[in-house]
Write a protein that holds these residues in place. Structure first.
Motif, PDB file in Angstrom:
ATOM      1  N   ALA A  43      25.009   7.800  30.628  1.00  0.00           N
ATOM      2  CA  ALA A  43      25.839   6.603  30.781  1.00  0.00           C
ATOM      3  C   ALA A  43      27.271   6.989  31.103  1.00  0.00           C
ATOM      4  CB  ALA A  43      25.807   5.758  29.509  1.00  0.00           C
ATOM      5  N   VAL A  44      27.958   6.092  31.776  1.00  0.00           N
ATOM      6  CA  VAL A  44      29.406   6.208  31.957  1.00  0.00           C
ATOM      7  C   VAL A  44      30.057   5.035  31.228  1.00  0.00           C
ATOM      8  CG1 VAL A  44      29.387   7.483  34.125  1.00  0.00           C
ATOM      9  CG2 VAL A  44      29.281   4.984  34.172  1.00  0.00           C
ATOM     10  N   CYS A  45      31.232   5.292  30.662  1.00  0.00           N
ATOM     11  CA  CYS A  45      31.975   4.261  29.932  1.00  0.00           C
ATOM     12  C   CYS A  45      33.348   4.094  30.573  1.00  0.00           C
ATOM     13  CB  CYS A  45      32.123   4.647  28.462  1.00  0.00           C
ATOM     14  SG  CYS A  45      30.581   4.664  27.542  1.00  0.00           S
ATOM     15  N   PRO A  46      33.480   3.201  31.542  1.00  0.00           N
ATOM     16  CA  PRO A  46      34.787   2.988  32.162  1.00  0.00           C
ATOM     17  C   PRO A  46      35.749   2.267  31.212  1.00  0.00           C
ATOM     18  CG  PRO A  46      32.979   2.185  33.549  1.00  0.00           C
ATOM     19  CD  PRO A  46      32.424   2.421  32.183  1.00  0.00           C
ATOM     20  N   GLY A  47      37.043   2.551  31.398  1.00  0.00           N
ATOM     21  CA  GLY A  47      38.082   1.763  30.757  1.00  0.00           C
ATOM     22  C   GLY A  47      38.448   0.619  31.673  1.00  0.00           C
ATOM     23  N   LEU A  48      39.723   0.285  31.749  1.00  0.00           N
ATOM     24  CA  LEU A  48      40.154  -0.773  32.658  1.00  0.00           C
ATOM     25  C   LEU A  48      40.253  -0.187  34.062  1.00  0.00           C
ATOM     26  CD1 LEU A  48      41.033  -3.679  33.069  1.00  0.00           C
ATOM     27  CD2 LEU A  48      43.381  -2.965  32.676  1.00  0.00           C
ATOM     28  N   ILE A  49      39.377  -0.621  34.935  1.00  0.00           N
ATOM     29  CA  ILE A  49      39.305  -0.149  36.311  1.00  0.00           C
ATOM     30  C   ILE A  49      39.661  -1.303  37.232  1.00  0.00           C
ATOM     31  CG2 ILE A  49      37.854   0.956  38.053  1.00  0.00           C
ATOM     32  CD1 ILE A  49      38.261   2.669  35.547  1.00  0.00           C
ATOM     33  N   VAL A  50      40.423  -1.043  38.271  1.00  0.00           N
ATOM     34  CA  VAL A  50      40.833  -2.095  39.202  1.00  0.00           C
ATOM     35  C   VAL A  50      39.644  -2.446  40.091  1.00  0.00           C
ATOM     36  CG1 VAL A  50      42.443  -2.768  41.007  1.00  0.00           C
ATOM     37  CG2 VAL A  50      43.212  -1.309  39.143  1.00  0.00           C
ATOM     38  N   THR A  51      38.882  -3.454  39.675  1.00  0.00           N
ATOM     39  CA  THR A  51      37.726  -3.949  40.421  1.00  0.00           C
ATOM     40  C   THR A  51      37.806  -5.472  40.465  1.00  0.00           C
ATOM     41  OG1 THR A  51      36.284  -4.293  38.501  1.00  0.00           O
ATOM     42  CG2 THR A  51      36.343  -2.063  39.446  1.00  0.00           C
ATOM     43  N   GLN A  67      46.534  -7.566  39.033  1.00  0.00           N
ATOM     44  CA  GLN A  67      46.756  -6.120  39.049  1.00  0.00           C
ATOM     45  C   GLN A  67      48.129  -5.775  38.488  1.00  0.00           C
ATOM     46  OE1 GLN A  67      45.825  -3.947  42.619  1.00  0.00           O
ATOM     47  NE2 GLN A  67      44.049  -5.222  43.090  1.00  0.00           N
ATOM     48  N   GLU A  68      49.117  -6.584  38.846  1.00  0.00           N
ATOM     49  CA  GLU A  68      50.473  -6.344  38.331  1.00  0.00           C
ATOM     50  C   GLU A  68      50.512  -6.508  36.810  1.00  0.00           C
ATOM     51  OE1 GLU A  68      54.994  -8.167  38.852  1.00  0.00           O
ATOM     52  OE2 GLU A  68      53.435  -8.637  40.319  1.00  0.00           O
ATOM     53  N   LYS A  69      49.827  -7.533  36.310  1.00  0.00           N
ATOM     54  CA  LYS A  69      49.771  -7.753  34.875  1.00  0.00           C
ATOM     55  C   LYS A  69      49.021  -6.619  34.180  1.00  0.00           C
ATOM     56  CE  LYS A  69      48.279 -11.063  31.351  1.00  0.00           C
ATOM     57  NZ  LYS A  69      47.653 -12.387  31.096  1.00  0.00           N
ATOM     58  N   ALA A  70      47.897  -6.194  34.787  1.00  0.00           N
ATOM     59  CA  ALA A  70      47.111  -5.104  34.199  1.00  0.00           C
ATOM     60  C   ALA A  70      47.907  -3.811  34.170  1.00  0.00           C
ATOM     61  CB  ALA A  70      45.820  -4.911  34.986  1.00  0.00           C
ATOM     62  N   ALA A  71      48.666  -3.556  35.232  1.00  0.00           N
ATOM     63  CA  ALA A  71      49.474  -2.339  35.274  1.00  0.00           C
ATOM     64  C   ALA A  71      50.508  -2.330  34.150  1.00  0.00           C
ATOM     65  CB  ALA A  71      50.161  -2.215  36.633  1.00  0.00           C
ATOM     66  N   ALA A  72      51.106  -3.488  33.885  1.00  0.00           N
ATOM     67  CA  ALA A  72      52.087  -3.579  32.800  1.00  0.00           C
ATOM     68  C   ALA A  72      51.421  -3.362  31.447  1.00  0.00           C
ATOM     69  CB  ALA A  72      52.775  -4.941  32.848  1.00  0.00           C
ATOM     70  N   VAL A  73      50.236  -3.938  31.287  1.00  0.00           N
ATOM     71  CA  VAL A  73      49.500  -3.768  30.033  1.00  0.00           C
ATOM     72  C   VAL A  73      49.140  -2.307  29.823  1.00  0.00           C
ATOM     73  CG1 VAL A  73      47.310  -4.262  28.881  1.00  0.00           C
ATOM     74  CG2 VAL A  73      48.569  -6.112  29.995  1.00  0.00           C
ATOM     75  N   MET A  74      48.593  -1.683  30.858  1.00  0.00           N
ATOM     76  CA  MET A  74      48.107  -0.311  30.718  1.00  0.00           C
ATOM     77  C   MET A  74      49.253   0.678  30.555  1.00  0.00           C
ATOM     78  SD  MET A  74      45.114  -1.080  30.486  1.00  0.00           S
ATOM     79  CE  MET A  74      44.294   0.496  30.344  1.00  0.00           C
ATOM     80  N   ALA A  75      50.418   0.318  31.061  1.00  0.00           N
ATOM     81  CA  ALA A  75      51.579   1.194  30.855  1.00  0.00           C
ATOM     82  C   ALA A  75      51.895   1.333  29.376  1.00  0.00           C
ATOM     83  CB  ALA A  75      52.790   0.640  31.609  1.00  0.00           C
TER      84      ALA A  75
END
Length: 279
Positions: free
Chosen positions: A176-184, A194-202
């Protein structure tokens, strides 16, 4: 006859599409299985793969996709059970049971069916093979995803281990693979998201770059390769260190949907819009 052939479910977009692209670059023949006819046809044409419209919760559809791979390419060496949706969300006291069951049908029954029919075909050929299931970091801790999604992905990890033990004698590896937050399109759809996710992941993710579908595809590519011949029953986490840091994504996105009075079901990139209700 081709040297290697694979079936990739959810292969029309995101991680699935990146996996199809990587396998095609490495000389594999591929059947793209997806419910979305428009994106599936486009992906298959662009990448030089075959396409089947498949509801991964349907045994007839999954069995047919496996048979298509064998009939068209003369073999099946890998099954990538990747199709997914966000699924039911909201408070546990408000989630509709049909939406809960549908979530498990898409995320867990589909993996069972891919293993069942893929392994049957591999066993009949006698050449072994590889099965890779897409789970999630949400399977590992609370707060990393909606309850139904997280529980279903945890079931995928458990099923992966059980299948690996059962099929090892046939030289069929199951991982199995366990991805985190991936831009899909499933996780992060559109520039604003994407902009919101980038701020969160930062704030949440140690690695400074956003996860890409290609990052997960590389892990899948390894697991189906001869380089992983002694790897089975394992999970590879592809999350930029998110799990190591302890994900609490619901806090970063403004709280759990149920706490905001929302319930419904996310249908991913199937082409069917989500259902959102305020309770």
């Amino acid at each position: 006859m081709t040297e290697r052939a694979a079936l990739v479910t959810g292969g029309a977009s995101g991680i699935g599409r990146a996996t199809v692209a990587l396998l095609r670059e490495r000389g594999w023949s591929v059947v793209v299985a997806d419910l979305n006819r428009a994106t599936g046809t486009a992906a298959a044409e662009e990448l030089g793969a075959s396409f089947s419209v498949v509801d991964v919760s349907s045994e007839d559809d999954v069995a047919g996709a496996v048979a298509r791979c064998v009939d068209e390419f003369g073999r099946i060496d890998a099954v990538v059970n990747n199709a997914g949706v966000g699924g039911a969300f909201g408070s546990l006291t408000e989630i509709d049971v049909d939406e809960w069951d549908w979530t498990f049908a898409v995320l867990v029954r589909s993996v069972f069916l891919g293993i069942k029919h893929g392994a049957r075909a591999m066993r009949a050929a006698g050449n072994g093979g590889a099965i890779v299931n897409t789970a999630s970091v949400a399977a590992k801790s609370g707060g990393a995803g909606p309850q139904a999604y997280s529980a279903a992905k945890a079931a995928v990890l458990n099923l992966t281990r059980s299948a690996a033990e059962e099929l090892a004698a046939d030289r069929i590896r199951v991982n199995a693979v366990c991805p985190g937050l991936i831009v899909t399109p499933l996780a992060v759809d559109g520039a604003a998201a994407q902009e919101k996710a980038a701020a969160v992941m930062a704030r949440r993710q140690p690695w400074p770059d956003m996860g890409r579908p290609e990052d997960v595809a590389e892990a899948i590519g390894f697991l189906v390769s001869d380089g992983a011949r002694f790897v089975t029953g394992e999970e590879i986490t592809v999350d930029g260190g998110l799990t190591a840091a302890g994900p609490r994504m619901h806090e970063a996105y403004g709280g759990r949907p149920g706490e905001r009075g929302l319930t419904g079901v996310n249908r991913g990139s199937t082409g069917v819009p989500p259902t959102i209700r305020r309770v």
